[in-house]
Design a protein around this motif. Structure first.
Motif, PDB file in Angstrom:
ATOM      1  N   ILE A   4       1.017  -1.043   0.121  1.00 45.50           N
ATOM      2  CA  ILE A   4       0.057   0.189   0.041  1.00 45.50           C
ATOM      3  C   ILE A   4       0.975   1.088   0.088  1.00 45.50           C
ATOM      4  N   ALA A   6       2.588   4.692   1.404  1.00 47.73           N
ATOM      5  CA  ALA A   6       1.740   5.526   2.513  1.00 47.73           C
ATOM      6  C   ALA A   6       2.306   6.666   2.221  1.00 47.73           C
ATOM      7  N   THR A  58      -7.403   1.952   9.050  1.00 48.19           N
ATOM      8  CA  THR A  58      -6.176   1.827   7.675  1.00 48.19           C
ATOM      9  C   THR A  58      -4.996   2.713   7.581  1.00 48.19           C
ATOM     10  N   SER A  59      -5.580   4.111   7.543  1.00 42.20           N
ATOM     11  CA  SER A  59      -5.118   4.933   7.802  1.00 42.20           C
ATOM     12  C   SER A  59      -4.306   5.694   8.909  1.00 42.20           C
ATOM     13  N   GLU A  62      -1.340   2.927   7.000  1.00 40.05           N
ATOM     14  CA  GLU A  62      -0.597   4.016   6.653  1.00 40.05           C
ATOM     15  C   GLU A  62       0.209   5.343   7.365  1.00 40.05           C
ATOM     16  N   THR A  66       4.590   5.023   7.613  1.00 39.32           N
ATOM     17  CA  THR A  66       4.784   6.889   6.867  1.00 39.32           C
ATOM     18  C   THR A  66       6.069   7.655   6.858  1.00 39.32           C
ATOM     19  N   LEU A  72       4.861  -0.560   3.198  1.00 35.28           N
ATOM     20  CA  LEU A  72       3.179  -1.243   4.126  1.00 35.28           C
ATOM     21  C   LEU A  72       3.354  -2.123   3.351  1.00 35.28           C
ATOM     22  N   SER A  74       0.018  -6.013   2.926  1.00 34.92           N
ATOM     23  CA  SER A  74      -1.267  -5.628   3.699  1.00 34.92           C
ATOM     24  C   SER A  74      -1.380  -6.692   3.875  1.00 34.92           C
TER      25      SER A  74
END
Length: 242
Positions: A4, A6, A58-59, A62, A66, A72, A74
């Motif tokens: 994902i 980031a 989820t944010s 992330e 970062t 990241l 998943s």
């Protein structure tokens, strides 16, 4: 797993102050790992995020990736869970071995899918074996790999799973203060007044998830872009409310 991108930072999220403080402390602990190890201590590296859907679990995973400059990853349950006896546990073992060799943030969304309570009479023997394998493998993970698990149904998790997590955070729906903070940032990005006060926005969005709040502001932006300057931000806001 699938990667994902980031991009979000912790400062981009609107979270309860106690959650922000806990995450900052966790990140600082992770970055100061050499100091801790010099005193025969390891940083915490397992996090459980609890709360209703659409509020930033989820944010937050992330943002942590970062802030720590880690990839990241998943977990894809469709590629792990298999109908053949024992194959799921083997795949889970390979996943943990990969994470051991490659420092990353390993993200399990909807964690109750693989961390179910083993005493549940309705669950198959295969799921119970998967949970047992998962517990053993999580204990093997080194502290340079961060494990973040998110669940909307904490009551379904196995009791032995709970103690594997060194930090547990509840990410709830945004309160009035968080909603007003979000609106101030949103209005500052507009070319003109929104025609609403932060309090009016907080009252209008009371009880909504963060996903709904974000959807509202994105709808306003879309209308402004598509109108090509024909409507004002205040008109766009009124149209979305309507």
């Amino acid at each position: 797993v699938h990667a994902i991108p980031a991009e979000r930072r912790l400062s981009d999220l609107v979270l309860a102050p106690q959650v922000v403080d806990a995450v900052k402390e966790f990140i600082d602990e992770f970055t100061q790992a050499p100091l801790l190890r010099s005193h025969s201590l390891e940083p915490r590296h397992t996090v459980l995020l609890l709360g209703p859907p659409g509020n930033g679990k989820t944010s937050l995973a992330e943002a942590m990736a970062t802030e720590l400059s880690l990839p990241l990853l998943s977990v894809r349950y469709d590629a792990i869970v298999d109908s053949f006896l024992g194959e799921t546990s083997n795949r889970l073992r390979r996943l943990i071995e990969y994470a051991t060799q490659n420092p990353c943030v390993l993200f399990f969304d909807e964690f109750e899918a693989v961390g179910k309570e083993r005493s549940d009479a309705q669950e198959t023997g295969e799921i119970k074996r998967v949970v047992s394998t998962l517990l053993v493998q999580m204990d093997r993970l080194p502290s340079h790999t961060l494990v973040v698990c998110a669940t909307n149904h904490p009551e379904l998790l196995d009791r032995a799973v709970w103690r594997r997590f060194e930090m547990k955070l509840e990410i709830d729906k945004p309160g009035p203060q968080q909603l007003m903070e979000w609106f101030k940032k949103f209005e500052a990005s507009l070319d003109g007044s929104s025609g609403m006060t932060p309090k009016q926005f907080a009252d209008h969005m009371k009880g909504e998830s963060m996903a709904t709040v974000e959807s509202f502001t994105l709808d306003v932006r879309r209308k402004l872009v598509l109108s090509q300057g024909k409507i004002s931000p205040a008109e766009a806001v009124r149209m979305v409310i309507a």
